[in-house]
Each structure stands twice: as C-alpha cells, then as structure tokens.
Design a protein around this motif. Structure first.
Motif, PDB file in Angstrom:
ATOM      1  N   ASP A  12       0.851  -1.193   0.000  1.00 51.71           N
ATOM      2  CA  ASP A  12       0.000   0.000   0.000  1.00 51.71           C
ATOM      3  C   ASP A  12       0.888   1.245   0.000  1.00 51.71           C
ATOM      4  OD1 ASP A  12      -1.677   2.128   0.543  1.00 51.71           O
ATOM      5  OD2 ASP A  12      -2.761   1.126   2.152  1.00 51.71           O
ATOM      6  N   ARG A  13       0.704   2.109  -0.999  1.00 51.51           N
ATOM      7  CA  ARG A  13       1.553   3.291  -1.136  1.00 51.51           C
ATOM      8  C   ARG A  13       1.425   4.242   0.052  1.00 51.51           C
ATOM      9  NH1 ARG A  13       1.125   6.481  -5.725  1.00 51.51           N
ATOM     10  NH2 ARG A  13       1.618   8.234  -4.369  1.00 51.51           N
ATOM     11  N   THR A  29       3.924   2.501   2.571  1.00 52.74           N
ATOM     12  CA  THR A  29       5.300   2.531   2.068  1.00 52.74           C
ATOM     13  C   THR A  29       5.258   3.248   0.725  1.00 52.74           C
ATOM     14  OG1 THR A  29       5.894   0.436   3.134  1.00 52.74           O
ATOM     15  CG2 THR A  29       7.274   1.148   1.312  1.00 52.74           C
ATOM     16  N   SER A  30       5.913   4.390   0.638  1.00 51.92           N
ATOM     17  CA  SER A  30       5.862   5.169  -0.609  1.00 51.92           C
ATOM     18  C   SER A  30       6.484   4.372  -1.752  1.00 51.92           C
ATOM     19  CB  SER A  30       6.615   6.489  -0.444  1.00 51.92           C
ATOM     20  OG  SER A  30       8.018   6.248  -0.327  1.00 51.92           O
ATOM     21  N   PRO A  31       6.015   4.583  -2.993  1.00 52.28           N
ATOM     22  CA  PRO A  31       6.615   3.889  -4.135  1.00 52.28           C
ATOM     23  C   PRO A  31       8.125   4.116  -4.225  1.00 52.28           C
ATOM     24  CG  PRO A  31       4.540   4.867  -4.797  1.00 52.28           C
ATOM     25  CD  PRO A  31       4.807   5.344  -3.404  1.00 52.28           C
ATOM     26  N   PHE A  60       9.652   1.864  -1.654  1.00 52.07           N
ATOM     27  CA  PHE A  60       9.465   0.503  -2.155  1.00 52.07           C
ATOM     28  C   PHE A  60      10.534   0.187  -3.201  1.00 52.07           C
ATOM     29  CE2 PHE A  60       7.481  -2.637  -4.977  1.00 52.07           C
ATOM     30  CZ  PHE A  60       6.948  -3.535  -4.082  1.00 52.07           C
ATOM     31  N   THR A  74       8.261  -2.736  -8.997  1.00 50.19           N
ATOM     32  CA  THR A  74       7.626  -1.444  -8.700  1.00 50.19           C
ATOM     33  C   THR A  74       6.505  -1.161  -9.698  1.00 50.19           C
ATOM     34  OG1 THR A  74       9.687  -0.582  -7.753  1.00 50.19           O
ATOM     35  CG2 THR A  74       8.006   1.027  -8.352  1.00 50.19           C
ATOM     36  N   HIS A 111       2.856  -0.938  -8.229  1.00 54.28           N
ATOM     37  CA  HIS A 111       2.355   0.438  -8.251  1.00 54.28           C
ATOM     38  C   HIS A 111       1.939   0.826  -9.674  1.00 54.28           C
ATOM     39  CE1 HIS A 111       3.060   1.053  -4.043  1.00 54.28           C
ATOM     40  NE2 HIS A 111       4.287   0.582  -4.160  1.00 54.28           N
ATOM     41  N   GLU A 149       4.593   5.621 -11.337  1.00 57.62           N
ATOM     42  CA  GLU A 149       5.211   5.677 -10.009  1.00 57.62           C
ATOM     43  C   GLU A 149       6.673   5.242 -10.069  1.00 57.62           C
ATOM     44  OE1 GLU A 149       4.065   7.124  -7.574  1.00 57.62           O
ATOM     45  OE2 GLU A 149       1.907   7.213  -7.908  1.00 57.62           O
ATOM     46  N   GLU A 182       4.340  12.796  -1.125  1.00 61.57           N
ATOM     47  CA  GLU A 182       5.396  12.236  -1.970  1.00 61.57           C
ATOM     48  C   GLU A 182       6.741  12.886  -1.669  1.00 61.57           C
ATOM     49  OE1 GLU A 182       2.868  10.823  -5.921  1.00 61.57           O
ATOM     50  OE2 GLU A 182       3.440  12.936  -5.716  1.00 61.57           O
TER      51      GLU A 182
END
Length: 427
Positions: A241-242, A245-247, A250, A302, A306, A310, A337
C-alpha cells in the motif's frame, strides 16, 4: 508451462506431496493459498505466495485466494512465539477489503476457465456452531495427530504455552481445505513451508471425512543471504500500500538488495524467463558496480505493484537525491510524496510567518533549525561553497530566505556537502 518445474528452477519449491505433480500434469487443477487479514495491506513478505498463484494460473490452473475472515479472528501459531492479538470484526472487514483490492492487481479474475476466485472462510464458518464443529470436524482428527505438529510442539515446550484457541487453528484451516475440496473442487493447497503441518491436516480431513484425496505443496521461506528476515527495513515492514510505504521507498528497498539476494529475488519475484535472468547475471558479473540485476528487479516489481508512472517518479526521486535532477521536479509531487523521498532525512520545522518576513541563512540553519550545530560552522561551510538550499549554492552568509523560496509553498531542501540532506518544513 509446467508449474512444478517453474517453481523448481526459480528456487521456490520446498515440499511437495507424492502424486501432486502427476495430478497437475493431467489437466487443470484448482488450488488455493490463504492470506490472513492481520492488516489492511499485504507486504513484500506475502509476494512469494502471490507469485506462486500467478505461476499457477499461467500454467493453466485455477487459483483461489482465500482471505481468512474467520481464521483472522483466531491467529495462526505457526512460526509464532506468542499469541497474536485478536482483531475486532470492524477492523477485520477493513483489512479484508484492502487485501482483496491488492490481490486483484496480480491475478486474472476475467471469468475464463481458469479465472481466479476470491473466497472468505467467514462465509462458511459464520453459521457453524461450536458443537457442530467439534462433532463434524473434531472427531476425525486425533489429539495425538495434532500434538505431533512442529508448530504445536515448539509452543508447548516454550514458556508461554498455547491457548485452546490457537491449538484448534489447524482444525479450522484443515476444514477450509475440506470445504473448498467439496464445494469448489480444490485439490491442492499451497503455502510457505511453515504451513506444511496445517496443510496436511487438511489433506487428512479430506481423506477421513470426505473419503477423497487432496494434495499439498509448499514454497521456501525467503531469508536474506545473511540469514536475517526478508521483507523488513529499519522502519518495519515494506507494504504494498503506497500510503504505508511510498513507491520511492518501495523501489529503494529492491534496488538496495545485496548481490547475492538480488540473484535469488530476480527468480522469485519477477516473471522474467530463465534466458533473460542468465543474461542479467552475465551482465552483473561483468560489471557489478552497474547493479543490472537490482535495477531490473526494482523496475519490474515497482511497476507491477504500483505503476509505470510511479516507477518513473521513483527514478527521478533517486536522481534528485543522488544525481543532477533539479529542484523543479519536486513541484510535480504532492506533500506526501515529497516527505516520502526524504523519509529518514533529518526534518526541521520553521514558522511560516517568520519565513514570510525573511530569515538570514545563518540563523535559518543554525538557530531556527539545527542543520549546523553552531553559527560559526554554518558560516564556515557557506563561505567554502559547501552548502546549498534547493540545489543552489548559498551565495553568502548574508543571504536571506523567504516564503518565496519554498517548494510547494512548504519545503526547503538543504545540503551539507553533496550527500547530507535536511528537509525544512514551513508551517
């Protein structure tokens, strides 16, 4: 495509019950893997099982993803040293919805012959009374059989013991297999190697209660080359889930894997064929510093988790921090972001009102914030040309910064030298 052979060459296969491979070679087989909804998102530790279902479907078989609305209320003791906290129905429902949405990204639910199907074991357990369960299910499996399982023995030998709730878990999971065998023609259950005991309880229940035959297959538990647990960073789990955990983070997780781990992960977590992987390995061996495998792994996974957009943002974020991408790129991002890029970087807050009036750069970096421990040190580095704000060298110790300098009306990015970043947030 031969499903078992695919798992073998990828280094994923652990245990397989006799007769399983022969069954799979006869034609389409329905098989399932269970996912306990302990959170509203899956994390990278679940990806091995997701990839198993993807390969299963690509080989022409029918995958079932079971989300454990009922088993999530109990908690699986396998591999655990203590009992998990039980979740409320409201939290479980939220978690179930999150897990379902994520699984839809990976499996084909289009309605064809081997279309994936999602099931929730709460649907068949909600009206199952305790007395009915112990009469119709419990009588088929002996306590001796249940006590012989490693997951039970380890807990009974430990200090915490095991509650009756957890002790019955293998019966509950075993009944899942029986139910899906009877109602959905599921002949195979798959899972991590720590699930073998629970899975074979299901095959035994199918044999004793249903006078039928069912099969089992498990995959390797993924560990890093140094023996530590896969799927965690210093900040905890790496989620799909972005929002968790941000892309960018990730992407960095996969990019920063060791060479040994990357050679293993490229087989397990991508759909690249053997020829492509061997070509990447040759490229890596010829020029290890180029990290060809890590880059290919991070890109592929990724994009699939995503999106390509992303992934491109993650690349630009990396280039911003470690290359020559200008500060203008940050204006394309939202606040979350931007914060995601600078996660783990020292953050300082300043008053937006004060900044609107203008703050001398030395005061900004050594009084209003602690980028420098003293004004003297700040002046020395600025005069030596070693400090920058928003990728531009600070011209003079007399420079003043105001709200006009803010990125997205909120951020200033400070550098000490080339690689030491600090984020100032104006509020």
């Amino acid at each position: 495509m031969n499903f078992v052979e695919e798992l073998r060459w990828r280094g994923m296969l652990h245990d397989i019950m006799p007769g399983t491979e022969e069954l799979l070679n006869k034609g389409m087989v329905s098989g399932y893997i269970g996912f306990d909804p302990t959170a509203d998102s899956l994390h990278v530790g679940h990806l091995t099982q997701i990839m198993t279902l993807i390969h299963f479907q690509r080989a022409g078989h029918r995958p079932f993803a079971l989300v454990g609305g009922a088993t999530g209320m109990v908690g699986d003791p396998s591999g655990k040293s203590a009992e998990r906290n039980l979740l409320s129905e409201e939290v479980l429902q939220k978690n179930l919805e999150g897990v379902k949405e994520q699984l839809k990204k990976f499996l084909n639910f289009d309605g064809g012959a081997n279309s994936a199907k999602m099931v929730n074991n709460y649907d068949w357990f909600k009206d199952f009374t305790f007395l009915d369960f112990i009469r119709d299910v419990g009588k088929h499996i002996t306590v001796n059989y249940m006590m012989a399982k490693d997951s039970v023995k380890k807990r009974l030998e430990g200090e915490t013991g095991m509650s009756f709730t957890e002790f019955t878990y293998q019966l509950v999971q075993g009944y899942d297999f029986y139910y899906l065998w009877k109602h959905e023609n599921c002949a195979l259950q798959m899972g991590g190697s720590d699930q073998w005991g629970n899975i074979v309880t299901g095959t035994e229940l199918v044999r004793r209660k249903g006078a039928g035959e069912a099969f089992a297959l498990t995959t390797q538990l993924i560990k890093k080359a140094d023996g530590t647990k896969f799927g965690k960073s210093e900040g905890g789990n790496i989620w799909l889930d972005r929002a968790k955990t941000s892309p960018y983070k990730f992407y960095q997780f996969w990019l920063n894997t060791s060479d040994d781990d990357a050679k293993s992960y490229i087989r397990i977590f991508t759909l690249f064929d053997e020829e492509t992987i061997k070509a990447l390995e040759a490229e890596q061996d010829a020029a290890p510093h180029q990290r060809a495998i890590q880059k290919a792994l991070a890109k592929d996974i990724t994009i699939r988790v995503h999106s390509e957009a992303e992934y491109e943002k993650a690349i630009k974020s990396s280039e911003f921090l470690f290359g020559n991408t200008g500060v203008e790129f940050l204006n394309e991002l939202n606040d979350d972001e931007v914060l995601g890029i600078f996660e783990g970087v020292p953050n300082f807050n300043v008053s937006l009102t004060e900044l609107q009036e203008g703050i001398n750069v030395v005061d900004l970096l050594a009084a209003n914030t602690a980028v420098f421990p003293s004004k003297g040190e700040a002046k020395k580095m600025i005069q030596g040309g070693g400090a920058a704000i928003n990728k531009a060298k600070i011209a003079s110790v007399d420079s003043t910064y105001s709200a006009d300098s803010l990125i997205n009306g909120k951020f200033l990015v400070v550098q000490k030298g080339k690689k030491n970043y600090f984020l100032i947030v104006a509020e």
